[in-house]
Scaffold this motif. Sequence first.
Motif, PDB file in Angstrom:
ATOM      1  N   PHE A   9       0.884  -1.167   0.000  1.00 55.00           N
ATOM      2  CA  PHE A   9       0.000   0.000   0.000  1.00 55.00           C
ATOM      3  C   PHE A   9       0.918   1.211   0.000  1.00 55.00           C
ATOM      4  CE2 PHE A   9      -2.271   3.391   2.322  1.00 55.00           C
ATOM      5  CZ  PHE A   9      -3.355   3.533   1.480  1.00 55.00           C
ATOM      6  N   SER A  10       0.962   1.919  -1.122  1.00 53.78           N
ATOM      7  CA  SER A  10       1.871   3.062  -1.197  1.00 53.78           C
ATOM      8  C   SER A  10       1.222   4.234  -1.921  1.00 53.78           C
ATOM      9  CB  SER A  10       3.176   2.675  -1.898  1.00 53.78           C
ATOM     10  OG  SER A  10       2.938   2.328  -3.244  1.00 53.78           O
ATOM     11  N   ILE A  11       1.698   5.419  -1.556  1.00 53.52           N
ATOM     12  CA  ILE A  11       1.266   6.653  -2.217  1.00 53.52           C
ATOM     13  C   ILE A  11       2.215   6.882  -3.383  1.00 53.52           C
ATOM     14  CG2 ILE A  11       0.945   9.133  -1.974  1.00 53.52           C
ATOM     15  CD1 ILE A  11       0.728   8.622   1.094  1.00 53.52           C
ATOM     16  N   GLU A  12       1.669   6.950  -4.580  1.00 55.35           N
ATOM     17  CA  GLU A  12       2.490   7.196  -5.754  1.00 55.35           C
ATOM     18  C   GLU A  12       2.528   8.685  -6.100  1.00 55.35           C
ATOM     19  OE1 GLU A  12       4.306   4.723  -7.292  1.00 55.35           O
ATOM     20  OE2 GLU A  12       3.604   3.557  -5.580  1.00 55.35           O
ATOM     21  N   LYS A  13       1.385   9.371  -5.925  1.00 56.35           N
ATOM     22  CA  LYS A  13       1.321  10.799  -6.279  1.00 56.35           C
ATOM     23  C   LYS A  13       0.141  11.434  -5.565  1.00 56.35           C
ATOM     24  CE  LYS A  13       2.539  14.335  -8.905  1.00 56.35           C
ATOM     25  NZ  LYS A  13       3.824  14.974  -8.713  1.00 56.35           N
ATOM     26  N   LEU A  14       0.346  12.627  -5.007  1.00 58.13           N
ATOM     27  CA  LEU A  14      -0.727  13.447  -4.447  1.00 58.13           C
ATOM     28  C   LEU A  14      -0.809  14.712  -5.282  1.00 58.13           C
ATOM     29  CD1 LEU A  14       0.072  13.146  -0.637  1.00 58.13           C
ATOM     30  CD2 LEU A  14      -1.594  11.836  -1.945  1.00 58.13           C
ATOM     31  N   TYR A  15      -2.038  15.117  -5.641  1.00 57.89           N
ATOM     32  CA  TYR A  15      -2.170  16.304  -6.483  1.00 57.89           C
ATOM     33  C   TYR A  15      -3.550  16.934  -6.323  1.00 57.89           C
ATOM     34  CZ  TYR A  15      -4.737  13.190  -9.661  1.00 57.89           C
ATOM     35  OH  TYR A  15      -5.643  12.319 -10.204  1.00 57.89           O
ATOM     36  N   VAL A  16      -3.633  18.222  -6.631  1.00 60.04           N
ATOM     37  CA  VAL A  16      -4.913  18.924  -6.664  1.00 60.04           C
ATOM     38  C   VAL A  16      -5.475  18.740  -8.064  1.00 60.04           C
ATOM     39  CG1 VAL A  16      -6.079  21.158  -6.533  1.00 60.04           C
ATOM     40  CG2 VAL A  16      -4.246  20.616  -4.929  1.00 60.04           C
ATOM     41  N   LYS A  17      -6.617  18.092  -8.140  1.00 52.43           N
ATOM     42  CA  LYS A  17      -7.239  17.822  -9.436  1.00 52.43           C
ATOM     43  C   LYS A  17      -8.069  19.007  -9.916  1.00 52.43           C
ATOM     44  CE  LYS A  17      -9.921  14.148 -11.618  1.00 52.43           C
ATOM     45  NZ  LYS A  17     -10.570  12.862 -11.320  1.00 52.43           N
ATOM     46  N   ASP A  18      -8.736  19.667  -8.967  1.00 48.70           N
ATOM     47  CA  ASP A  18      -9.600  20.789  -9.327  1.00 48.70           C
ATOM     48  C   ASP A  18      -9.727  21.705  -8.122  1.00 48.70           C
ATOM     49  OD1 ASP A  18     -11.364  22.318 -10.887  1.00 48.70           O
ATOM     50  OD2 ASP A  18     -13.106  21.221 -10.165  1.00 48.70           O
ATOM     51  N   MET A  19      -9.757  23.017  -8.382  1.00 51.75           N
ATOM     52  CA  MET A  19      -9.931  23.984  -7.307  1.00 51.75           C
ATOM     53  C   MET A  19     -10.673  25.184  -7.880  1.00 51.75           C
ATOM     54  SD  MET A  19      -7.124  26.015  -4.968  1.00 51.75           S
ATOM     55  CE  MET A  19      -6.274  24.536  -4.522  1.00 51.75           C
ATOM     56  N   SER A  20     -11.719  25.607  -7.182  1.00 50.66           N
ATOM     57  CA  SER A  20     -12.431  26.800  -7.639  1.00 50.66           C
ATOM     58  C   SER A  20     -12.893  27.612  -6.438  1.00 50.66           C
ATOM     59  CB  SER A  20     -13.631  26.422  -8.517  1.00 50.66           C
ATOM     60  OG  SER A  20     -14.613  25.771  -7.743  1.00 50.66           O
ATOM     61  N   LEU A  21     -12.974  28.906  -6.663  1.00 50.13           N
ATOM     62  CA  LEU A  21     -13.453  29.829  -5.646  1.00 50.13           C
ATOM     63  C   LEU A  21     -14.330  30.859  -6.335  1.00 50.13           C
ATOM     64  CD1 LEU A  21     -13.296  31.037  -2.704  1.00 50.13           C
ATOM     65  CD2 LEU A  21     -11.561  32.544  -3.665  1.00 50.13           C
ATOM     66  N   GLU A  22     -15.493  31.070  -5.780  1.00 47.54           N
ATOM     67  CA  GLU A  22     -16.396  32.095  -6.296  1.00 47.54           C
ATOM     68  C   GLU A  22     -16.761  33.043  -5.163  1.00 47.54           C
ATOM     69  OE1 GLU A  22     -19.801  30.470  -8.364  1.00 47.54           O
ATOM     70  OE2 GLU A  22     -18.617  28.721  -8.948  1.00 47.54           O
ATOM     71  N   ASN A  75     -16.301  27.593  -2.255  1.00 49.26           N
ATOM     72  CA  ASN A  75     -14.969  27.052  -2.526  1.00 49.26           C
ATOM     73  C   ASN A  75     -15.082  25.539  -2.689  1.00 49.26           C
ATOM     74  OD1 ASN A  75     -11.939  26.583  -0.638  1.00 49.26           O
ATOM     75  ND2 ASN A  75     -12.096  26.979  -2.796  1.00 49.26           N
ATOM     76  N   GLU A  76     -14.519  25.032  -3.782  1.00 53.36           N
ATOM     77  CA  GLU A  76     -14.529  23.584  -3.996  1.00 53.36           C
ATOM     78  C   GLU A  76     -13.124  23.134  -4.353  1.00 53.36           C
ATOM     79  OE1 GLU A  76     -17.869  21.107  -5.647  1.00 53.36           O
ATOM     80  OE2 GLU A  76     -16.538  21.230  -7.394  1.00 53.36           O
ATOM     81  N   VAL A  77     -12.664  22.092  -3.667  1.00 53.88           N
ATOM     82  CA  VAL A  77     -11.338  21.540  -3.893  1.00 53.88           C
ATOM     83  C   VAL A  77     -11.480  20.031  -4.071  1.00 53.88           C
ATOM     84  CG1 VAL A  77      -9.071  21.098  -2.853  1.00 53.88           C
ATOM     85  CG2 VAL A  77     -10.177  23.313  -2.521  1.00 53.88           C
ATOM     86  N   ALA A 109      -6.664  18.600   1.394  1.00 53.40           N
ATOM     87  CA  ALA A 109      -7.849  19.340   0.929  1.00 53.40           C
ATOM     88  C   ALA A 109      -8.233  20.408   1.940  1.00 53.40           C
ATOM     89  CB  ALA A 109      -9.019  18.372   0.703  1.00 53.40           C
ATOM     90  N   ARG A 110      -8.159  20.059   3.215  1.00 56.57           N
ATOM     91  CA  ARG A 110      -8.506  21.004   4.283  1.00 56.57           C
ATOM     92  C   ARG A 110      -7.585  22.227   4.250  1.00 56.57           C
ATOM     93  NH1 ARG A 110      -8.725  18.423  10.096  1.00 56.57           N
ATOM     94  NH2 ARG A 110      -6.530  18.899  10.140  1.00 56.57           N
ATOM     95  N   GLU A 111      -6.306  21.993   4.046  1.00 55.40           N
ATOM     96  CA  GLU A 111      -5.351  23.100   3.972  1.00 55.40           C
ATOM     97  C   GLU A 111      -5.613  23.949   2.737  1.00 55.40           C
ATOM     98  OE1 GLU A 111      -2.223  25.566   2.867  1.00 55.40           O
ATOM     99  OE2 GLU A 111      -2.655  23.766   1.710  1.00 55.40           O
ATOM    100  N   ALA A 112      -5.932  23.310   1.617  1.00 58.48           N
ATOM    101  CA  ALA A 112      -6.205  24.051   0.378  1.00 58.48           C
ATOM    102  C   ALA A 112      -7.431  24.942   0.541  1.00 58.48           C
ATOM    103  CB  ALA A 112      -6.393  23.086  -0.783  1.00 58.48           C
ATOM    104  N   VAL A 113      -8.473  24.443   1.205  1.00 61.01           N
ATOM    105  CA  VAL A 113      -9.677  25.245   1.450  1.00 61.01           C
ATOM    106  C   VAL A 113      -9.325  26.448   2.320  1.00 61.01           C
ATOM    107  CG1 VAL A 113     -11.899  25.287   2.660  1.00 61.01           C
ATOM    108  CG2 VAL A 113     -11.360  23.397   1.101  1.00 61.01           C
TER     109      VAL A 113
END
Length: 145
Positions: A9-22, A75-77, A109-113
């Motif tokens: 069980f390993s993490i290969e990549k973490l990334y933000v797929k989508d982020m929006s703010l209105e 805000n959606e992340v 995600a929490r930090e990004a928000v």
Amino acid sequence: MSEELQPVFSIEKLYVKDMSLEVPHAPRIFLENGEPEVDMRVTTESAKLEDEFYNVDVTVTVTAKLADERVMFLNEVTQSGIFRLANIPEEDVKLLLAVACPNILFPYAREAVSSTVTRAGFPPVLLAPINFEAMYQQTEQAGNA
């Protein structure tokens, strides 16, 4: 060779797929007084990419509204990760994708928000931890009902 294959069980990549703010009512919304009502929704989704590799998404949607229902911000992340799961029984794979992977992704995600909302000129939104195991159990019970 009677050597058993070790589970992976390993993490290969973490990334933000989508982020929006209105901020639909800017700049006047910054002159408003009063505490907004903040609503948070969290969803998870997973998909197999290829042998042993899975993509997991955690989408956090935060909406702040004033008493008169005007939206202060939306805000959606979608925080995503690619995970490698090998030599793991199929019933455990489902649990890992629904609980363990979202537990890894949610703090990002929490930090990004919080960061995005702060950069928009609002006080930070500090989201409480999520019990993804309880969410998984509710989904399982609803599916069996």
